[in-house]
Design a protein around this motif. Sequence first.
Motif, PDB file in Angstrom:
ATOM      1  N   CYS A  19      -8.922 -10.329  -2.095  1.00  0.00           N
ATOM      2  CA  CYS A  19      -7.522 -10.175  -1.010  1.00  0.00           C
ATOM      3  C   CYS A  19      -7.862 -10.581   0.306  1.00  0.00           C
ATOM      4  N   GLY A  61      -4.192 -10.388   1.738  1.00  0.00           N
ATOM      5  CA  GLY A  61      -4.137  -9.364   3.036  1.00  0.00           C
ATOM      6  C   GLY A  61      -4.730 -10.413   4.279  1.00  0.00           C
ATOM      7  N   PRO A  62      -4.669  -9.800   5.483  1.00  0.00           N
ATOM      8  CA  PRO A  62      -4.847 -10.613   6.655  1.00  0.00           C
ATOM      9  C   PRO A  62      -6.550 -11.003   6.643  1.00  0.00           C
ATOM     10  N   ARG A 113      -8.254  -5.307  16.797  1.00  0.00           N
ATOM     11  CA  ARG A 113      -7.044  -4.839  16.599  1.00  0.00           C
ATOM     12  C   ARG A 113      -6.763  -3.519  16.335  1.00  0.00           C
ATOM     13  N   PHE A 148      -8.306   3.889   7.621  1.00  0.00           N
ATOM     14  CA  PHE A 148      -7.160   2.922   7.160  1.00  0.00           C
ATOM     15  C   PHE A 148      -7.891   2.509   5.701  1.00  0.00           C
ATOM     16  N   ILE A 149      -9.094   1.843   5.989  1.00  0.00           N
ATOM     17  CA  ILE A 149      -9.553   1.307   4.872  1.00  0.00           C
ATOM     18  C   ILE A 149      -9.728   2.251   3.495  1.00  0.00           C
ATOM     19  N   TYR A 166       1.866  -3.636   7.077  1.00  0.00           N
ATOM     20  CA  TYR A 166       2.583  -3.462   5.923  1.00  0.00           C
ATOM     21  C   TYR A 166       3.811  -4.304   5.578  1.00  0.00           C
ATOM     22  N   TYR A 199       2.860  -8.105   5.155  1.00  0.00           N
ATOM     23  CA  TYR A 199       2.293  -8.584   3.816  1.00  0.00           C
ATOM     24  C   TYR A 199       3.123  -7.889   2.831  1.00  0.00           C
TER      25      TYR A 199
HETATM   26  C1  HEC Z   1      -5.464  -5.750  -3.671  1.00  0.00           C
HETATM   27  C2  HEC Z   1      -5.822  -6.386  -2.244  1.00  0.00           C
HETATM   28  C3  HEC Z   1      -6.462  -5.923  -1.115  1.00  0.00           C
HETATM   29  C4  HEC Z   1      -7.745  -5.546  -1.360  1.00  0.00           C
HETATM   30  C5  HEC Z   1      -8.631  -5.445  -2.878  1.00  0.00           C
HETATM   31  C6  HEC Z   1      -8.285  -5.004  -0.135  1.00  0.00           C
HETATM   32  N1  HEC Z   1      -7.306  -5.393   0.929  1.00  0.00           N
HETATM   33 FE1  HEC Z   1      -7.568  -4.897   2.959  1.00  0.00          FE
HETATM   34  N2  HEC Z   1      -5.477  -5.326   3.064  1.00  0.00           N
HETATM   35  C7  HEC Z   1      -4.668  -5.645   1.886  1.00  0.00           C
HETATM   36  C8  HEC Z   1      -3.176  -5.877   2.366  1.00  0.00           C
HETATM   37  C9  HEC Z   1      -2.053  -6.501   1.869  1.00  0.00           C
HETATM   38  C10 HEC Z   1      -3.446  -5.586   3.782  1.00  0.00           C
HETATM   39  C11 HEC Z   1      -2.346  -5.557   4.909  1.00  0.00           C
HETATM   40  C12 HEC Z   1      -2.054  -4.139   5.115  1.00  0.00           C
HETATM   41  C13 HEC Z   1      -1.015  -3.656   3.905  1.00  0.00           C
HETATM   42  O1  HEC Z   1      -0.062  -4.088   3.762  1.00  0.00           O
HETATM   43  O2  HEC Z   1      -1.465  -2.644   3.168  1.00  0.00           O
HETATM   44  C14 HEC Z   1      -4.898  -5.171   4.179  1.00  0.00           C
HETATM   45  C15 HEC Z   1      -5.252  -4.661   5.621  1.00  0.00           C
HETATM   46  C16 HEC Z   1      -6.536  -4.452   5.656  1.00  0.00           C
HETATM   47  C17 HEC Z   1      -7.068  -4.420   7.019  1.00  0.00           C
HETATM   48  C18 HEC Z   1      -6.312  -4.354   8.163  1.00  0.00           C
HETATM   49  C19 HEC Z   1      -6.355  -5.787   8.799  1.00  0.00           C
HETATM   50  C20 HEC Z   1      -6.003  -5.921  10.065  1.00  0.00           C
HETATM   51  O3  HEC Z   1      -5.454  -7.194  10.464  1.00  0.00           O
HETATM   52  O4  HEC Z   1      -5.908  -5.231  11.162  1.00  0.00           O
HETATM   53  C21 HEC Z   1      -8.387  -4.149   6.789  1.00  0.00           C
HETATM   54  C22 HEC Z   1      -9.368  -3.985   8.141  1.00  0.00           C
HETATM   55  C23 HEC Z   1      -8.770  -4.266   5.330  1.00  0.00           C
HETATM   56  N3  HEC Z   1      -7.487  -4.629   4.947  1.00  0.00           N
HETATM   57  C24 HEC Z   1     -10.071  -4.217   4.837  1.00  0.00           C
HETATM   58  C25 HEC Z   1     -10.429  -4.334   3.505  1.00  0.00           C
HETATM   59  C26 HEC Z   1     -11.618  -3.966   3.057  1.00  0.00           C
HETATM   60  C27 HEC Z   1     -12.892  -3.693   3.952  1.00  0.00           C
HETATM   61  C28 HEC Z   1     -11.534  -4.082   1.728  1.00  0.00           C
HETATM   62  C29 HEC Z   1     -12.590  -3.905   0.516  1.00  0.00           C
HETATM   63  C30 HEC Z   1     -13.481  -2.836   0.532  1.00  0.00           C
HETATM   64  C31 HEC Z   1     -10.223  -4.565   1.490  1.00  0.00           C
HETATM   65  N4  HEC Z   1      -9.414  -4.366   2.512  1.00  0.00           N
HETATM   66  C32 HEC Z   1      -9.722  -4.804   0.225  1.00  0.00           C
HETATM   67  C33 HEC Z   1      -5.084  -6.060   0.526  1.00  0.00           C
HETATM   68  C34 HEC Z   1      -6.095  -5.752   0.201  1.00  0.00           C
END
Ligand code: HEC
Length: 166
Positions: free
Chosen positions: A82, A91-92, A100, A110-111, A130, A133
């Motif tokens: 993602c 995601g971003p 940020r 958050f993670i 959210y 995205y």
């Molecule tokens: C299934 C898709 C998916 C996976 C897997 C995923 N993410 Fe995300 N992530 C997103 C989405 C979509 C967002 C945007 C926020 C939201 O809508 O939940 C996000 C947002 C974030 C953000 C905030 C970004 C910002 O610009 O501030 C961080 C940091 C992040 N993810 C880290 C991680 C990390 C580290 C992992 C792995 C351990 C991970 N993500 C796994 C989909 C995913």
Amino acid sequence: MSSNNEILTLSGLILGVGLVLIITVVMLFNGSAQTTTSKTQNTATNSAPVEDINTKVASLAEPQKAIVLQGNELFQGNCAQCHAVDKKVVGPALKGVTARWENESEIINFIKYPEKVITGGKNDYASKLYEEYGQMMPNHDFFSDQQIQSILTYVKFESGEEIAMK
Ligand code: HEC
């Protein structure tokens, strides 16, 4: 009669030893064959992330190197479907992400619990993400803080940022 038996026992023994030898040789050969294939593949495609990162971290000091490699492995296995460092995927783009957020523990929280943070409605930035995205990132509460820190360190490293070591 007894010499016949001796011959039988002897050939049995020779057969047994021979079999063990053959099995050992086959196993050894298989092992080295596999290493050779994976090495060839890495050099051939030149895009395997593991090979890439190993070259990139070569100039880092030992503790940093270990953490970046740990973060890389966790990132590839859990986040890369993602996220990328330099471009939006599902995601971003994660480049510069630490700047940020208020502080590192907010990102870690958050993670681990994105849904809680987003639906909690107390973090405007998370709500905005959210909205933008339209997809909820899954929880990663099975990670320790240290593991998430290593992922963030890997992201910093890939972004060309300085890696501070505590
Ligand atoms: C299934 C898709 C998916 C996976 C897997 C995923 N993410 Fe995300 N992530 C997103 C989405 C979509 C967002 C945007 C926020 C939201 O809508 O939940 C996000 C947002 C974030 C953000 C905030 C970004 C910002 O610009 O501030 C961080 C940091 C992040 N993810 C880290 C991680 C990390 C580290 C992992 C792995 C351990 C991970 N993500 C796994 C989909 C995913």
